[in-house]
Design a protein around this motif. Structure first.
Motif, mmCIF file in Angstrom:
data_model
loop_
_atom_site.group_PDB
_atom_site.id
_atom_site.type_symbol
_atom_site.label_atom_id
_atom_site.label_comp_id
_atom_site.label_asym_id
_atom_site.label_seq_id
_atom_site.Cartn_x
_atom_site.Cartn_y
_atom_site.Cartn_z
ATOM 1 N N GLU B 47 14.529 -1.295 -2.463
ATOM 2 C CA GLU B 47 15.225 -0.994 -1.201
ATOM 3 C C GLU B 47 14.721 0.295 -0.550
ATOM 4 O OE1 GLU B 47 16.823 -1.615 -4.067
ATOM 5 O OE2 GLU B 47 17.618 -3.629 -3.694
ATOM 6 N N PHE B 49 11.380 0.970 -0.419
ATOM 7 C CA PHE B 49 9.992 0.767 0.005
ATOM 8 C C PHE B 49 9.980 0.256 1.452
ATOM 9 C CE2 PHE B 49 9.295 -0.156 -4.741
ATOM 10 C CZ PHE B 49 9.134 1.198 -5.007
ATOM 11 N N ASN B 50 9.640 1.153 2.383
ATOM 12 C CA ASN B 50 9.775 0.787 3.802
ATOM 13 C C ASN B 50 8.480 0.252 4.411
ATOM 14 O OD1 ASN B 50 8.210 2.991 4.401
ATOM 15 N ND2 ASN B 50 9.812 4.159 5.435
ATOM 16 N N THR B 51 7.443 0.050 3.587
ATOM 17 C CA THR B 51 6.168 -0.541 4.017
ATOM 18 C C THR B 51 5.480 0.286 5.096
ATOM 19 O OG1 THR B 51 7.060 -2.044 5.737
ATOM 20 C CG2 THR B 51 7.003 -2.885 3.469
ATOM 21 N N ARG B 52 5.846 1.541 5.178
ATOM 22 C CA ARG B 52 5.239 2.420 6.183
ATOM 23 C C ARG B 52 4.314 3.382 5.433
ATOM 24 N NH1 ARG B 52 6.273 3.525 11.435
ATOM 25 N NH2 ARG B 52 8.148 2.267 11.638
ATOM 26 N N GLU B 53 3.023 3.292 5.766
ATOM 27 C CA GLU B 53 1.997 4.011 5.017
ATOM 28 C C GLU B 53 2.274 5.512 4.940
ATOM 29 O OE1 GLU B 53 -1.808 3.577 6.904
ATOM 30 O OE2 GLU B 53 -2.876 3.741 5.001
ATOM 31 N N ARG B 54 2.631 6.104 6.063
ATOM 32 C CA ARG B 54 2.771 7.560 6.103
ATOM 33 C C ARG B 54 3.916 8.039 5.208
ATOM 34 N NH1 ARG B 54 5.423 7.695 12.086
ATOM 35 N NH2 ARG B 54 7.576 7.820 11.396
ATOM 36 N N ASP B 55 4.923 7.209 4.993
ATOM 37 C CA ASP B 55 6.041 7.592 4.121
ATOM 38 C C ASP B 55 5.741 7.277 2.666
ATOM 39 O OD1 ASP B 55 7.468 8.320 6.372
ATOM 40 O OD2 ASP B 55 8.410 6.344 6.576
ATOM 41 N N PHE B 171 1.879 -5.687 1.174
ATOM 42 C CA PHE B 171 2.197 -4.265 1.055
ATOM 43 C C PHE B 171 2.258 -3.781 -0.399
ATOM 44 C CE2 PHE B 171 3.635 -5.141 5.355
ATOM 45 C CZ PHE B 171 3.164 -4.035 6.040
ATOM 46 N N PRO B 177 8.381 -4.433 -1.453
ATOM 47 C CA PRO B 177 9.735 -4.362 -0.893
ATOM 48 C C PRO B 177 10.634 -5.513 -1.327
ATOM 49 C CG PRO B 177 8.199 -5.099 0.782
ATOM 50 C CD PRO B 177 7.383 -4.775 -0.437
#
Lengths: 145, 500
Positions: B47, B49-55, B171, B177
């Protein structure tokens, strides 16, 4: 006015912004890596590097700002884009000082993170971005509802 | 104030090694054994893991990668519950035939046998759902790689991957995710906790001795599981101590503990191998959308024996893609403008263990550092592999090929490959080779002068201390190492259980 930078001081920010514009220059209406949001993202990530890396990158930023005086008689941030890019290429391809090559690579990496890690670039490159149906987003939507 | 805790077994690290040992020992909790599983990083779950590279680069040690002291190579490893199994692609290889018997023969490991390790693989694969996936997993990036290899007459093989109910969202390297990737975060750690092992995240171990570990318990990031113990310094007493903190940290913990453990092997930290890796890209006339679908399916071992490398399919997110491109400015912008038309593959070099390649520590806090120089053999392999990848992509129809090892931004024909990609262009700092498979530093062997641990991972002279991760490998595995780590870790657990 955005949040103050965490890693970059005023001088370092000017140098980094000048470098970022060489790494991903603006193109028509599209911003480049020197865009405020991109520099802010790069700054935040740089501030989270280990202390040793931060110290070395700060030293390299200062060196990068002043070294062009020897070649062009002007500081890096006051050179035009073509000369800045030529100078970065010179440092990146020098065969004797590995730390200069590594410094260029390090700062270039964070300029690229600022731009290609940001939503600003996604439409231009045909990337749909994060999966908004992932549980992370579903839970937040539920929380907001 | 120091909080003191007591357990029978304390396990440092929750990745492929530590997670497996925790799961194997966990049935002992029913009969009263107290087992703690310490993890330096937070307990992120699917929950988070937002699949946003920078984060999600925050999942990795040093928020990205740890560079070697000469900036030739940068090593990625995760710092979170599950360790690097939380961020790998799930590629599951058995140790190559003969590897384990070679270790036993060459390093005097009489109690280690290939037959024993190989017998464990099918069950371990079943436990983590490792299997050869069906045709529906082949996205355009994988298909183009296969077609290019087939057209050249090069063998194309398929990976086993350990996923179940995979959404094929691509991802994997940013944390799954959907919980489909069956690493220790999803399989062994929950099983161990359910049976009574106590998971303590955000717990950074500084030193150990024969009776326990000295650590600091930090705050849990918002929304993640906190430990029931107060934050601050911890002394954890235990009968058996398992170090499975990953190759980047296991040697460092032991080095910081020299004054407490007495003389340790002069081989400690040495014989580090990294599987040097490098990505390169082809631009195709039609959309590829390599970011859609399962990223790693095929590899070719055409040059494994002759030139010491594999080429594997891979696909990365925009930032990691861009940072592998040479040069500056309009070239990068133009090429990245075709991101959805790119093919991508990864060179994976089989490096040899060398005495001078090592983990070390520096500074008053004893932070780990990497001293590693690419050998001439590895440099030649990288260059040859980058040229070979270009041949695959051109054969598959690429209009342009970009390699980080080159004296110009891109190539447009196979005739360009040899003149443009040369060993002279593989300069440290300008080309930073990557690694995701650090191994060695606590190598197994019978001789305490040239090895750190015995065939059971026990530290020479300190049988209560067991090393249970890839740092015990005497050589690289040539292939993704985690199934071998799991098999060796299982042996460690059996030995520990027998001695409790």
């Amino acid at each position: 006015m955005g949040e103050p930078y965490r890693f970059l001081d005023a001088g370092g920010a000017a140098t980094f912004r000048a470098l970022a514009a060489c790494v991903v220059p603006p193109q028509g209406e599209a911003p480049g890596a020197a865009h405020d949001a991109c520099v802010a993202l790069a700054d935040r990530s740089l501030s989270e590097r280990p202390e040793r890396d931060q110290r070395l990158l700060r030293i390299f930023l200062r060196a990068l700002e002043w070294l062009p005086l020897l070649r062009y008689g002007r500081r890096f941030s006051r050179l035009d884009l073509a000369r800045r890019t030529a100078f970065l290429t010179l440092l990146e391809r020098n065969r004797s000082v590995g730390k200069l090559r590594a410094g260029v690579f390090g700062l270039k990496t964070y300029a690229l993170l600022g731009y290609y890690g940001s939503d600003l670039s996604f439409a231009e490159i045909g990337y749909p971005g994060p999966r908004l149906d992932a549980p992370y987003y579903q839970l937040r939507r539920k929380g907001e509802a | 104030m120091i909080t003191t805790l007591e357990y029978d077994v304390v396990i440092v690290g929750s990745g492929a090694g530590g997670g497996t040992i925790a799961a194997r020992l966990s049935p002992l909790c029913e009969s009263g054994a107290r087992i703690a599983l310490l993890e330096a990083g937070p307990h992120y779950t699917r929950e988070h893991f937002n699949t946003r590279e920078r984060d999600m680069i925050g999942l990795f040690i040093d928020r990205g990668a740890m560079p070697s002291n000469n900036y030739e190579i940068a090593v990625s490893a995760a710092s979170c519950v599950g360790g690097s199994t939380a961020v790998y692609t799930g590629v599951t290889f058995r140790a190559p035939d003969g590897l384990i018997d070679g270790w036993a023969r060459d390093f005097g490991l009489d109690e280690l046998s290939g037959a024993d390790i190989e017998a464990r693989f099918p069950r371990l694969e079943g436990e983590i759902d490792a299997h050869f996936p069906g045709d529906e997993y082949e996205n355009a990036n994988n298909r183009l790689f296969r077609e290019g290899c087939e057209s050249l007459g090069w063998p194309v093989k398929q990976f086993r991957v350990n996923v179940a109910r995979c959404e094929r969202c691509g991802f994997c390297n940013l944390g799954c995710p959907y919980g489909a990737k069956r690493g220790t975060l999803e399989v062994q750690v929950p099983r161990a906790v359910e049976r009574g092992v106590e998971l303590i995240p955000n717990c950074r171990v500084h030193t150990i001795d024969d009776d326990g570990v000295n650590a600091v318990l930090g705050d849990a990031p918002e929304g993640t599981m906190a430990s029931r113990h107060p934050t601050g310094p911890l002394r954890i007493e235990a009968k058996r101590i398992v170090i499975a903190a990953g190759t980047l940290n296991s040697s460092a913990i032991l080095m910081r503990s020299r004054s407490r453990l007495g003389d340790l092997s002069p081989a400690l930290g040495r014989y580090l191998t990294l599987h040097p890796a490098l990505t390169s890209f082809g631009r195709m006339p039609e959309p590829v959308r390599g970011f859609d679908g399962f990223p790693k399916l095929h590899y070719t071992d055409r040059f494994s024996e002759s030139h010491h490398y594999y080429i594997e399919t891979a696909f990365y997110f925009p930032f990691v893609t861009a940072k592998s491109l040479p040069g500056f400015g309009s070239d990068i912008r133009r090429f990245m403008g075709s991101y959805d038309h790119l093919t991508c593959a990864l060179t994976l070099v089989h490096d040899e263990p060398e005495h001078h390649n090592r983990m070390t520590i520096a500074g008053p806090e004893g932070r780990p550092e990497i001293d590693y120089r690419l050998s001439q053999r590895s440099r030649d392999a990288i260059v040859h592999a980058q040229q070979s990848t270009g041949r695959i992509f051109f054969e598959a129809g690429a209009e342009e090929y970009v390699s980080p090892v080159s004296n110009r931004f891109s190539m447009t024909s196979p005739a360009d490959l040899e003149p443009v990609i040369t060993v002279g262009d593989l300069q440290s700092g300008r080309v930073v080779v990557s690694s995701a498979h650090p191994m060695g530093g606590c190598r197994m062997g019978s001789d305490p002068d040239t090895s750190v641990t015995n065939a059971w991972g026990e530290l020479h002279g300190h049988p209560a201390v067991v090393v249970g991760d890839a740092s015990v490998f005497p050589t690289s595995t040539k292939v993704n190492p985690y199934l071998t780590v799991m098999a060796l870790a299982e042996r460690c657990a059996e030995r520990i259980a027998a001695g409790l």
